[in-house]
Design an enzyme around this catalytic site. Structure first.
Site, short mmCIF file in Angstrom:
data_model
loop_
_atom_site.label_atom_id
_atom_site.label_comp_id
_atom_site.label_asym_id
_atom_site.label_seq_id
_atom_site.Cartn_x
_atom_site.Cartn_y
_atom_site.Cartn_z
CB CYS A 1 0.09 88.96 52.34
SG CYS A 1 1.44 89.64 51.64
CG ASP A 2 0.35 94.52 52.37
OD1 ASP A 2 1.48 93.25 53.01
OD2 ASP A 2 2.02 94.93 51.49
CB SER B 1 5.97 98.90 50.55
OG SER B 1 5.80 98.08 51.77
CG ASP C 1 2.67 92.68 48.63
OD1 ASP C 1 1.51 92.08 47.33
OD2 ASP C 1 1.67 93.95 49.00
CB CYS D 1 5.53 93.44 57.05
SG CYS D 1 5.84 91.92 55.52
#
EC number: 4.2.1.9
Length: 569
Positions: free
Chosen positions: A125-126, A474, A84, A197
């Site tokens: 990741c997301d 996000s 993302d 993140c």
């Protein structure tokens, strides 16, 4: 058959019929003894396209080792991921949410196609997390999710920075508050290694929610990516699946309505991403649990926001880990009567049993506030409704000083056009910036708006401009932003009929999202409207034609039952 022939004719048993299957598995390393063991898959999302997943190949090996040591036969297979952070602000972001369903479909396909007995799923990741959980929920075979872990914070001039610092740096550079070299330094120092993140963005939010659901081992969501604890996590997950097989505990024994309420509670307390609403709805749909936006509204009113975590706060996931991690937060919430302690988990024990012997939050830590000193007395994820969003919309209001705004609409049909308007100074204080045709069907793919929201923050407009969209934001987004507006523009939702200059009210306290135009005028505008053409080929075309409303989780298998007459011959 003659007597001479009978001595060479045999009935072929089921075991002998499996000889070709065994032959194939011998080629990948199976021995005679392995055919007596349960076959347990390890769904790895390893990839070099993002730091979130760059280390998951090694974590998958650790899970396989755990499976084998417990008595199973481990088999690693891969699925995809989309970064993302890399695709943000580009056309590639349209593939992000569809990747969730591609992940789910591909895991289901391998597990079903290879007749695996259970599996570990490892995500970074997301979209990895909800994609893995959707597959786990659909298959309903013994399974454990293990999180790849969070990245270490970047360091610049003695301060912690992360990927969101870069997006906001673009806005600061546009506003003239930093120069090109300062922006370059932020870029070079924001992401120091492997892991997702660092703030309470979507990846960490969903990892925490999954731990609260009971589908990952205690501590999995907050143990850092680059740590011995993370490798132990994944090894333990492999052993846990084997024990779930022994006890015949399946995901839907764990994924109850009360388990989803626990997940929502933890997301609210931590100040998680708005994407959690979309993804938990989708996981619940796969698990055949009835979950609605109203459930989020009800829990939001009674669960306080107690975590000082980015994007609106000061700290990152590694700081929460040092403070005691998600298990310590859950222990606090359980003690306050905010969690269902009797929910079953992948350990084979209940939430309360898991937490009993774990440590409390550390003395002197500053990441998690006491309930009595909460940052908000209620949760920061709110559902808004009104004539602009009859099916609902979502906003994250943590850290907001300005809770409402009424102003003129400035309407754009693409994020690119809106971004140019922000950068060239066309968007000013008091404006309500609307970006539409970015929903699940219209995007297609419901892209996130971190790029433009970060630029708005960087230009100093975060408290004076409202940003509304039928797309997503996000987990790194903060400010007066509202997403998931439903129905979306592509299907004729009211957001399609907003004109430049229309007055719009956004009020997070009253949960109001109002377009100040009469119903008669809206009806007239709709009569003169034609929806844009959908993409005609490829994965996005298939997605646009099967995806549901965001208010139902943007799932791709919500079909009306059609009775097909059966021809009897």
């Amino acid at each position: 058959m003659t007597n001479d022939m009978r001595h060479i004719s045999k009935v072929i048993s089921d075991d002998e019929k499996r000889a070709p299957n065994r032959a194939m598995l011998r080629a990948v390393g199976f021995k005679d003894e392995d055919f007596k063991k349960p076959m347990i898959g390890i769904a790895s999302t390893w990839s070099e396209v993002t730091p979130c997943n760059i280390h998951i190949d090694k974590l998958a090996l650790s899970s396989k080792k755990g499976v084998n040591e417990a008595g199973g036969a481990g088999l690693i297979f891969n699925t995809i991921t989309v970064s993302d952070g890399i695709s943000m602000g580009t056309a590639g972001m349209r593939y992000s949410l569809p990747s969730r369903d591609v992940i789910a479909d591909s895991i289901e396909t391998v597990v079903g196609g290879q007749s695996l007995d259970g599996f570990v799923a490892i995500g970074g990741c997301d979209k990895n997390m909800p994609g893995c959980l959707i597959a786990i929920s659909r298959m309903n075979l013994p399974a454990v999710f293990s999180y790849g872990g969070s990245i270490k914070p970047g360091k610049l001039n003695g301060k912690d920075i992360d990927i969101v610092s870069v997006f906001e740096g673009v806005g600061q550079y546009s506003a003239g508050t930093i120069d090109k070299e300062e922006l370059h330094q932020i870029e070079c120092h924001a992401c120091p290694g492997a892991g997702s993140c660092g703030g309470m963005y979507t990846a960490n939010t969903m990892a925490s929610a999954i731990e609260a659901l009971g589908m990952s081992l205690p501590g999995s969501s907050s143990n850092p990516a680059e740590s011995d604890l993370k490798y132990q996590d994944c090894s333990d997950a492999g052993q846990a699946v084997y024990h779930l097989l022994e006890k015949n505990i399946k995901p839907r024994d764990i994924l109850t309505k009360k388990a989803f309420e626990n997940a929502i509670t933890v997301v609210m307390a931590l100040g998680g991403s708005t994407n959690a609403i979309l993804h938990l709805l989708a996981i619940a749909h796969a698990a055949e649990v009835e979950l609605k936006l109203e459930d989020f509204e009800e829990i939001q009113k009674r669960v306080p926001h107690i975590a000082d975590l980015k994007p609106s706060g000061r700290y990152v996931m590694n700081d929460l880990h040092e403070a005691g991690g998600v298990p310590a937060v859950m222990k606090l919430l359980l003690r306050e009567g905010l969690l269902h302690g009797d929910c079953l988990t992948v350990t084979g024990k209940t939430i309360e049993e898991n937490l009993r012997d774990l440590d409390d939050l550390k003395e002197g830590q500053k990441v998690i506030y006491p309930i009595s000193e909460a940052l908000r007395k209620d949760g920061p994820l709110v559902v808004l409704k009104g004539n602009l969003a009859p099916e609902g919309a979502v906003a994250k209001v943590s850290g907001l000083k300005v809770k409402s705004l009424t102003g003129p609409a400035k309407v754009f049909d693409t994020e690119e056009e809106a971004t140019e308007a922000v950068l060239d100074g066309s968007i000013v204080e008091g404006d309500v910036l609307i970006i539409r045709y970015e929903g699940p069907k219209g995007g297609p793919g419901m892209p996130e708006m971190l790029s433009i929201s970060g630029i708005i923050i960087g230009k100093g407009l975060g408290e004076s401009v409202a940003l509304l969209t039928d797309g997503r934001f996000s987990g790194g987004t903060h400010g007066l932003v509202v997403g998931h507006i439903a129905p979306e523009a592509q299907v004729g939702g009211p957001i399609a009929f907003v004109h430049n200059g229309d007055q719009v009210t956004v009020d997070s306290d009253s949960r109001e999202l109002t377009l100040h135009v009469t119903e008669e005028e809206l009806t007239q505008r709709k009569q003169n409207w034609t929806p844009p053409q959908l993409v005609s080929r490829g994965v996005l075309a298939k997605y646009a034609r099967t995806v549901s409303s965001a208010s139902k989780g943007a799932v791709t298998d919500l079909f009306d039952e059609v009775k097909v007459p059966i021809e009897v011959k």
